[in-house]
Design a protein around this motif. Structure first.
Motif, mmCIF file in Angstrom:
data_model
loop_
_atom_site.group_PDB
_atom_site.id
_atom_site.type_symbol
_atom_site.label_atom_id
_atom_site.label_comp_id
_atom_site.label_asym_id
_atom_site.label_seq_id
_atom_site.Cartn_x
_atom_site.Cartn_y
_atom_site.Cartn_z
ATOM 1 N N ASP A 84 36.442 7.706 4.823
ATOM 2 C CA ASP A 84 35.446 7.477 5.979
ATOM 3 C C ASP A 84 36.160 7.683 7.295
ATOM 4 O OD1 ASP A 84 37.142 5.172 6.152
ATOM 5 O OD2 ASP A 84 35.514 3.664 5.933
ATOM 6 N N ARG B 243 41.293 6.972 4.434
ATOM 7 C CA ARG B 243 40.297 7.002 3.648
ATOM 8 C C ARG B 243 39.085 7.855 4.163
ATOM 9 N NH1 ARG B 243 40.021 1.025 4.469
ATOM 10 N NH2 ARG B 243 40.592 -0.085 2.511
ATOM 11 N N ASP C 107 31.876 10.574 1.891
ATOM 12 C CA ASP C 107 32.630 9.364 1.824
ATOM 13 C C ASP C 107 32.358 8.817 0.608
ATOM 14 O OD1 ASP C 107 30.238 8.097 2.374
ATOM 15 O OD2 ASP C 107 30.842 7.672 4.460
ATOM 16 N N ASP C 108 33.046 7.433 0.286
ATOM 17 C CA ASP C 108 32.633 6.840 -0.699
ATOM 18 C C ASP C 108 31.264 6.241 -0.831
ATOM 19 O OD1 ASP C 108 35.244 7.197 -1.810
ATOM 20 O OD2 ASP C 108 36.020 5.545 -0.753
ATOM 21 N N ASP C 109 30.424 6.267 0.128
ATOM 22 C CA ASP C 109 29.020 5.690 0.010
ATOM 23 C C ASP C 109 28.091 6.883 0.012
ATOM 24 O OD1 ASP C 109 29.703 3.191 0.385
ATOM 25 O OD2 ASP C 109 29.857 3.242 2.480
ATOM 26 N N GLU C 110 28.747 8.167 -0.052
ATOM 27 C CA GLU C 110 28.077 9.550 -0.321
ATOM 28 C C GLU C 110 27.471 10.125 0.812
ATOM 29 O OE1 GLU C 110 25.302 9.478 -3.681
ATOM 30 O OE2 GLU C 110 26.971 9.198 -5.055
ATOM 31 N N GLY D 107 41.057 11.479 -3.054
ATOM 32 C CA GLY D 107 40.730 9.986 -3.092
ATOM 33 C C GLY D 107 40.876 9.601 -1.763
ATOM 34 N N ASN D 108 42.044 9.975 -1.344
ATOM 35 C CA ASN D 108 42.350 9.611 0.163
ATOM 36 C C ASN D 108 42.935 10.909 0.973
ATOM 37 O OD1 ASN D 108 41.825 6.808 0.187
ATOM 38 N ND2 ASN D 108 43.482 6.328 -0.815
ATOM 39 N N ASP E 119 30.082 15.388 -4.436
ATOM 40 C CA ASP E 119 30.659 13.970 -4.964
ATOM 41 C C ASP E 119 31.828 13.296 -3.840
ATOM 42 O OD1 ASP E 119 29.317 14.192 -7.594
ATOM 43 O OD2 ASP E 119 31.108 15.546 -8.159
ATOM 44 N N PRO E 120 31.663 11.965 -3.876
ATOM 45 C CA PRO E 120 32.712 11.526 -2.948
ATOM 46 C C PRO E 120 34.143 12.185 -3.148
ATOM 47 C CG PRO E 120 31.113 9.751 -4.072
ATOM 48 C CD PRO E 120 31.075 10.996 -4.653
ATOM 49 N N GLY E 121 34.754 12.342 -1.830
ATOM 50 C CA GLY E 121 35.926 12.821 -1.858
ATOM 51 C C GLY E 121 35.977 14.390 -1.959
#
Length: 416
Positions: free
Chosen positions: A118, A116, A76-79, A104-105, A57-59
């Motif tokens: 990323d 982030r 990352d948040d875009d997987e 999260g970050n 999962d992201p993170g």
């Protein structure tokens, strides 16, 4: 770190290695050569890091330590899978201290610089108005996901042949659905031996019939023999193997699985081998007499009797993909005579522990085999430190050991 003379010493020793023979003792015992291994091998080549299933999962992240280098592998948040140096761009603090987790970050524990997933910097307290955030993101590391397996390279210019290797490997891996698999279990053991001895031990099964009784309930010990080389004591086993190989070929045809092994273990920067072998007994998995261990099969595999798809990657990994689960191994040097071996078991994401599989049964064979290999490696490490050690010749069934050592020597000569 190594002295000025060490690269010359290493290259000279590599040049002296006799074809078909093992390495001289300093390759396994010299702290200076160990440091060069970190630089020339682990610092310049694609290294297996994690299975994608470890960061679903992201993170989600895993940290990977290679000598003095620490790398964050994160989704990352875009997987997308990313990799960064585990070093704050402010004053160099280690960012993430645990081996894995979810965030999260990425927040520096020292002065709370915040990034982030990323890698972009989004908070840095008390900086001037002219401070340029975009110049202080995390330093990226080359990373590639191949069929659900994540590789990284610390070099600024990684070996270019990895694209070609990826294209060859991915069709074999795709049916197993590794990227969406579930981690069933993971173990770490530390072997008191040089990392090359760990890899050499893995690259042959010459010792299997004497040392791995649990593994041999499903695994043929004669898969690398030519018919004329099979010793009389293994002749009946070999005939059973040939019958199982015919059945496996039929199962491959049904789903259009790639046919044919590929062996490119030496002569190139990214050495690898992929082979598909039948299992003994029931032919399904590493259970007793080849019995199935997980009720739900992997990916799009339809036949439980789908054998063992084996992948070897130079310099630090090997993999076994079966119809009902996968086993992933990585080797990380810790010291000249200490090596981390990490084993990860993956299953279908819908498989339920206690219903479709038990961790004890799933992991039993390789936990025993790993411990047996640990004893063998540690005994060999003690042997190569003995003044009486002289490299001996490999047998006719130790070709993959010879190929690993040849690859290592070639890479030392190319990079030293």
């Amino acid at each position: 770190m190594s002295t000025e003379s060490t690269p010359v010493e290493l290259a000279s020793l590599a040049d002296k290695r006799a074809a078909g023979f093992g390495l001289e003792a300093p390759f396994y015992t010299s702290p200076e050569i160990y440091e060069q291994d970190l630089d020339l091998i682990f610092g310049q080549h694609w290294i297996f890091a994690v299975a994608e299933a470890e960061i679903p999962d992201p993170g989600d992240y895993v940290t990977v330590d290679l000598g003095p280098h620490s790398v964050i592998v994160v989704r990352d948040d875009d997987e997308n899978v990313r990799a960064f140096r585990n070093v704050c761009r402010h004053r160099g603090s280690r960012l993430l201290g645990s081996g894995c987790g979810s965030i999260g970050n990425i927040v520096c524990p020292y002065h709370q610089w915040t990034y982030r997933v990323d890698g972009s910097l989004i908070f840095a307290e008390s900086q001037a108005d002219t401070f340029e955030y975009d110049k202080f993101g995390l330093k990226p590391v080359n990373v590639r996901a191949v069929g659900g397996l994540v590789f990284l390279c610390l070099a600024d210019e990684p070996p270019a042949d990895f694209d070609e290797v990826s294209q060859l490997i991915e069709p074999y891996l795709k049916p197993y659905g590794l990227a969406s698999a579930k981690i069933a279990h993971q173990t770490d053991i530390v072997e008191e031996g040089n990392w090359k001895l760990v890899m050499e031990n893995n690259r042959e099964c010459h010792h299997c019939d004497a040392s791995h009784p649990e593994l041999l309930t499903a695994y043929f010990p004669i898969s690398r023999y030519e018919a004329e080389d099979v010793p009389p004591r293994l002749q009946q086993v070999y005939e059973r193997y040939l019958e199982a190989q015919t059945d496996l070929e039929k199962a491959r045809e049904v789903i259009g699985f790639p046919n044919g092994d590929i062996c490119q273990l030496e002569g190139k920067a990214t050495g690898f081998q992929i082979s598909h072998l039948p299992l003994d007994g029931a032919g399904a998995s590493f259970g007793p007499d080849g019995q199935q261990l997980c009720a739900k099969l992997m990916g799009s595999i339809e036949d439980p009797r789908f054998g063992d798809l084996s992948l070897h990657m130079q310099p630090n990994s090997w993999f076994h993909f079966l119809a009902d689960h996968a086993v992933v191994f990585s080797v990380i040097p810790l010291a000249v005579d200490r090596t981390l071996v990490r084993t990860t078991w993956l299953v279908n994401p819908e498989a339920v522990e206690g219903v479709d599989y038990s961790v004890e049964s799933l992991t039993s064979v390789w936990r025993a085999t790993n411990d047996q290999d640990r004893v063998l490696v540690e005994g060999t490490q003690r042997g190569v430190t003995d003044p009486g050690y002289v490299p001996g010749p490999y047998s006719e069934v130790e070709g993959e050991v010879d190929a690993f050592v040849t690859w290592y020597v070639q890479r030392v000569q190319a990079n030293a």
